[in-house]
Write a protein that holds these residues in place. Sequence first.
Motif, PDB file in Angstrom:
ATOM      1  N   ALA A 200       6.228   4.271 -16.949  1.00  0.00           N
ATOM      2  CA  ALA A 200       6.014   3.075 -17.360  1.00  0.00           C
ATOM      3  C   ALA A 200       6.096   1.823 -16.359  1.00  0.00           C
ATOM      4  CB  ALA A 200       7.288   2.914 -18.317  1.00  0.00           C
ATOM      5  N   ARG A 201       6.078   0.768 -16.636  1.00  0.00           N
ATOM      6  CA  ARG A 201       6.035  -0.629 -16.105  1.00  0.00           C
ATOM      7  C   ARG A 201       5.408  -0.626 -14.630  1.00  0.00           C
ATOM      8  NH1 ARG A 201      12.457  -1.649 -15.209  1.00  0.00           N
ATOM      9  NH2 ARG A 201      11.695  -3.644 -14.436  1.00  0.00           N
ATOM     10  N   ILE A 202       4.239   0.201 -14.457  1.00  0.00           N
ATOM     11  CA  ILE A 202       3.248   0.035 -13.576  1.00  0.00           C
ATOM     12  C   ILE A 202       2.193  -1.021 -13.941  1.00  0.00           C
ATOM     13  CG2 ILE A 202       1.544   1.125 -12.043  1.00  0.00           C
ATOM     14  CD1 ILE A 202       3.378   3.622 -12.093  1.00  0.00           C
ATOM     15  N   ASP A 203       2.023  -2.029 -13.190  1.00  0.00           N
ATOM     16  CA  ASP A 203       1.151  -3.093 -13.553  1.00  0.00           C
ATOM     17  C   ASP A 203      -0.299  -2.642 -12.948  1.00  0.00           C
ATOM     18  OD1 ASP A 203      -0.099  -5.408 -13.951  1.00  0.00           O
ATOM     19  OD2 ASP A 203       0.669  -6.160 -12.187  1.00  0.00           O
ATOM     20  N   VAL A 204      -1.195  -2.243 -13.908  1.00  0.00           N
ATOM     21  CA  VAL A 204      -2.627  -1.871 -13.576  1.00  0.00           C
ATOM     22  C   VAL A 204      -3.649  -3.153 -13.383  1.00  0.00           C
ATOM     23  CG1 VAL A 204      -4.576  -0.624 -14.457  1.00  0.00           C
ATOM     24  CG2 VAL A 204      -2.044   0.555 -14.902  1.00  0.00           C
ATOM     25  N   SER A 205      -4.199  -2.876 -12.420  1.00  0.00           N
ATOM     26  CA  SER A 205      -4.975  -4.030 -12.048  1.00  0.00           C
ATOM     27  C   SER A 205      -6.317  -3.738 -11.265  1.00  0.00           C
ATOM     28  CB  SER A 205      -4.244  -4.944 -11.317  1.00  0.00           C
ATOM     29  OG  SER A 205      -5.208  -6.333 -10.698  1.00  0.00           O
TER      30      SER A 205
ATOM     31  N   MET B 139      10.420  11.938  -7.900  1.00  0.00           N
ATOM     32  CA  MET B 139       9.478  12.210  -8.837  1.00  0.00           C
ATOM     33  C   MET B 139       8.348  12.460  -8.141  1.00  0.00           C
ATOM     34  SD  MET B 139      10.314   9.479 -11.955  1.00  0.00           S
ATOM     35  CE  MET B 139       8.678   9.868 -12.832  1.00  0.00           C
ATOM     36  N   PRO B 140       7.263  13.454  -8.383  1.00  0.00           N
ATOM     37  CA  PRO B 140       6.064  13.568  -7.876  1.00  0.00           C
ATOM     38  C   PRO B 140       5.190  12.244  -8.094  1.00  0.00           C
ATOM     39  CG  PRO B 140       6.509  15.390  -9.198  1.00  0.00           C
ATOM     40  CD  PRO B 140       7.542  14.474  -9.601  1.00  0.00           C
ATOM     41  N   ILE B 141       4.421  11.966  -6.987  1.00  0.00           N
ATOM     42  CA  ILE B 141       3.529  11.024  -7.122  1.00  0.00           C
ATOM     43  C   ILE B 141       2.762  10.693  -8.607  1.00  0.00           C
ATOM     44  CG2 ILE B 141       1.569   9.625  -5.980  1.00  0.00           C
ATOM     45  CD1 ILE B 141       4.035   9.188  -4.561  1.00  0.00           C
ATOM     46  N   ASP B 142       2.256  11.661  -8.720  1.00  0.00           N
ATOM     47  CA  ASP B 142       1.323  11.865 -10.114  1.00  0.00           C
ATOM     48  C   ASP B 142       2.032  11.552 -11.324  1.00  0.00           C
ATOM     49  OD1 ASP B 142      -0.724  12.659  -8.787  1.00  0.00           O
ATOM     50  OD2 ASP B 142      -0.604  15.114  -9.079  1.00  0.00           O
ATOM     51  N   GLU B 143       3.649  11.850 -11.338  1.00  0.00           N
ATOM     52  CA  GLU B 143       4.360  11.289 -12.500  1.00  0.00           C
ATOM     53  C   GLU B 143       4.406  10.106 -12.435  1.00  0.00           C
ATOM     54  OE1 GLU B 143       7.657  13.814 -13.282  1.00  0.00           O
ATOM     55  OE2 GLU B 143       6.491  15.696 -12.876  1.00  0.00           O
ATOM     56  N   LEU B 144       4.715   9.338 -11.026  1.00  0.00           N
ATOM     57  CA  LEU B 144       5.017   7.899 -11.126  1.00  0.00           C
ATOM     58  C   LEU B 144       4.071   7.160 -11.435  1.00  0.00           C
ATOM     59  CD1 LEU B 144       6.857   7.964  -7.529  1.00  0.00           C
ATOM     60  CD2 LEU B 144       7.849   7.727  -9.947  1.00  0.00           C
ATOM     61  N   LYS B 145       2.782   7.657 -11.150  1.00  0.00           N
ATOM     62  CA  LYS B 145       1.471   6.744 -11.575  1.00  0.00           C
ATOM     63  C   LYS B 145       1.322   6.857 -12.877  1.00  0.00           C
ATOM     64  CE  LYS B 145      -1.409   7.854  -7.400  1.00  0.00           C
ATOM     65  NZ  LYS B 145      -2.550   8.221  -7.027  1.00  0.00           N
TER      66      LYS B 145
ATOM     67  N   ARG C 240       0.768  -1.191  -0.210  1.00  0.00           N
ATOM     68  CA  ARG C 240      -0.009   0.238  -0.037  1.00  0.00           C
ATOM     69  C   ARG C 240       0.986   1.208   0.088  1.00  0.00           C
ATOM     70  NH1 ARG C 240      -3.364  -1.730   4.035  1.00  0.00           N
ATOM     71  NH2 ARG C 240      -5.155  -2.143   2.788  1.00  0.00           N
ATOM     72  N   THR C 241       1.196   1.943  -1.141  1.00  0.00           N
ATOM     73  CA  THR C 241       2.301   2.813  -1.222  1.00  0.00           C
ATOM     74  C   THR C 241       1.767   4.039  -0.625  1.00  0.00           C
ATOM     75  OG1 THR C 241       1.212   3.579  -3.319  1.00  0.00           O
ATOM     76  CG2 THR C 241       3.120   1.908  -3.407  1.00  0.00           C
ATOM     77  N   SER C 242       0.369   4.169  -0.395  1.00  0.00           N
ATOM     78  CA  SER C 242      -0.114   5.478   0.016  1.00  0.00           C
ATOM     79  C   SER C 242       0.208   5.677   1.466  1.00  0.00           C
ATOM     80  CB  SER C 242      -1.663   5.699  -0.193  1.00  0.00           C
ATOM     81  OG  SER C 242      -2.285   4.444   0.364  1.00  0.00           O
ATOM     82  N   LYS C 243       0.330   4.572   2.224  1.00  0.00           N
ATOM     83  CA  LYS C 243       0.818   4.298   3.472  1.00  0.00           C
ATOM     84  C   LYS C 243       2.378   4.899   3.635  1.00  0.00           C
ATOM     85  CE  LYS C 243       0.357   1.559   7.390  1.00  0.00           C
ATOM     86  NZ  LYS C 243      -0.605   2.655   8.344  1.00  0.00           N
ATOM     87  N   PHE C 244       3.020   4.978   2.941  1.00  0.00           N
ATOM     88  CA  PHE C 244       4.431   4.992   3.151  1.00  0.00           C
ATOM     89  C   PHE C 244       5.059   6.406   2.406  1.00  0.00           C
ATOM     90  CE2 PHE C 244       9.069   4.634   1.702  1.00  0.00           C
ATOM     91  CZ  PHE C 244       9.513   4.297   2.991  1.00  0.00           C
ATOM     92  N   GLU C 245       5.240   7.500   3.416  1.00  0.00           N
ATOM     93  CA  GLU C 245       5.306   8.684   2.964  1.00  0.00           C
ATOM     94  C   GLU C 245       6.385   8.949   1.973  1.00  0.00           C
ATOM     95  OE1 GLU C 245       5.100  11.026   6.536  1.00  0.00           O
ATOM     96  OE2 GLU C 245       3.052  10.666   7.174  1.00  0.00           O
ATOM     97  N   ASP C 246       7.321   8.208   2.234  1.00  0.00           N
ATOM     98  CA  ASP C 246       8.583   8.643   1.564  1.00  0.00           C
ATOM     99  C   ASP C 246       8.652   8.059   0.300  1.00  0.00           C
ATOM    100  OD1 ASP C 246       9.827  10.533   3.282  1.00  0.00           O
ATOM    101  OD2 ASP C 246      10.888   8.803   4.361  1.00  0.00           O
ATOM    102  N   TYR C 247       7.578   7.522  -0.493  1.00  0.00           N
ATOM    103  CA  TYR C 247       7.617   6.566  -1.707  1.00  0.00           C
ATOM    104  C   TYR C 247       7.670   7.740  -2.695  1.00  0.00           C
ATOM    105  CZ  TYR C 247       6.561   3.197  -5.259  1.00  0.00           C
ATOM    106  OH  TYR C 247       6.760   2.571  -6.328  1.00  0.00           O
ATOM    107  N   GLY C 248       8.766   7.596  -3.874  1.00  0.00           N
ATOM    108  CA  GLY C 248       9.286   8.426  -4.745  1.00  0.00           C
ATOM    109  C   GLY C 248      10.476   9.493  -4.348  1.00  0.00           C
TER     110      GLY C 248
ATOM    111  N   GLU D 273      -5.777  -1.289  -4.811  1.00  0.00           N
ATOM    112  CA  GLU D 273      -6.437  -0.207  -4.253  1.00  0.00           C
ATOM    113  C   GLU D 273      -5.892   0.972  -4.967  1.00  0.00           C
ATOM    114  OE1 GLU D 273      -6.509  -1.824   0.400  1.00  0.00           O
ATOM    115  OE2 GLU D 273      -5.397  -0.016  -0.118  1.00  0.00           O
ATOM    116  N   ASP D 274      -4.765   1.149  -5.459  1.00  0.00           N
ATOM    117  CA  ASP D 274      -4.318   2.224  -6.039  1.00  0.00           C
ATOM    118  C   ASP D 274      -3.276   1.800  -7.196  1.00  0.00           C
ATOM    119  OD1 ASP D 274      -1.883   4.387  -6.141  1.00  0.00           O
ATOM    120  OD2 ASP D 274      -3.520   5.326  -5.621  1.00  0.00           O
ATOM    121  N   ALA D 275      -3.215   2.642  -8.184  1.00  0.00           N
ATOM    122  CA  ALA D 275      -2.282   2.167  -9.351  1.00  0.00           C
ATOM    123  C   ALA D 275      -0.828   2.168  -8.990  1.00  0.00           C
ATOM    124  CB  ALA D 275      -2.503   3.256 -10.557  1.00  0.00           C
ATOM    125  N   LEU D 276      -0.465   2.849  -7.895  1.00  0.00           N
ATOM    126  CA  LEU D 276       0.930   2.652  -7.539  1.00  0.00           C
ATOM    127  C   LEU D 276       1.324   1.380  -6.737  1.00  0.00           C
ATOM    128  CD1 LEU D 276       2.591   6.066  -6.905  1.00  0.00           C
ATOM    129  CD2 LEU D 276       3.085   4.597  -8.550  1.00  0.00           C
TER     130      LEU D 276
END
Length: 349
Positions: free
Chosen positions: A142-147, A133-139, A120-128, A151-154
């Motif tokens: 490439a290489r993000i597995d959408v499913s 890179m801003p979270i919006d750009e990370l989302k 759950r990346t939203s729970k880890f504040e230092d992700y990115g 709960e979240d694309a990241l």
Amino acid sequence: IYACGPSVYNYIHIGNARPICSFDVLRRYLKYRGYQVKYVQNFTDVDDKIIKKANEEGVESIEVSEKDIAEYKTDAHGLNVMDADVHPKVTESMDIIIDIVKTLVDKGYAYESNGDVYFRTSKFEDYGKLSKMPIDELKAGARIDVSDQKEDALDFAVWKAAKPGEPYWESPWGKGRPGWHIECSAMSRYHIGNTIDIHCGGQDLIFPHHECEIAQAVASQGCEMVRYWMHNNMITINGQKMGKSYNNFITLDQFFKGEHELLTKPFSPMTIRFFILSAHYRGTVDFSSEALEAAEKGYNKLITSLKDIKRIQAAKGSQPEVGKFVAELEKKLYDAMNDDLQTPNVISQ
């Protein structure tokens, strides 16, 4: 030191050889300067590509991975690369991996969904933070597995439910296998400890692989994972990244035999090593047969120069000016190596 090793489903190519040679120099230099170094480099011996190749060949995944591990070691030894102190494998690390995933679930950093477990990346504040890179750009990256199961694309998989025809291991979430990122966090922790002094790998691994490594490691253990990161840049052909996914790679075996349309002749392993170290590990290197021929001449000149230096050193006791020359040269070489492994500056001296 923990270095990300290869996924073993094919011969290694010259792009794979770059981190192998660059971080071999790092290890050797630190040991030479008196540090006690434990060097760990993993083998990813189960993943989608290995499974695909095994199914195509009608063999078990372990047969594919073990064959290519043996080929890797042959090529690495040819490049004068030392074996790691430990070469852990994913298939031998399942208990450690499952234990970390359980911890993440218990702490609320991961959740189960239809046999998969996601971080759950939203729970880890230092992700990115590593990729800056801003979270919006990370989302949008490439290489993000959408499913729909996430709960979240990241969010990324730390455990995958087994599909028909795949190898699997028993877990609290059913039969499955690890996600890619969790492997290195588990193997580095087991063989080094919670905090690694130096973590090495390719620049293309910064996101998502190393970003995810940090998140799951720090979330599960509650402390820093890595003190220093070192990322090598890529080798390109005509400006395009060399890689198996681009189908533009040249294996080391092809270099040694001269069996590729872009090669004018065979090139020795030490010429390849010299070519790689003639550029700073963080700089881009564009491959051409002409560049390799120049590297071959440079390597031969270096060997001759080393023989000359040995003769000079033998005379420095009787000739003060020679001793001064040697001392000044040594200082230049140490300064270059201490400045983020400036191997091209060392070679140019």
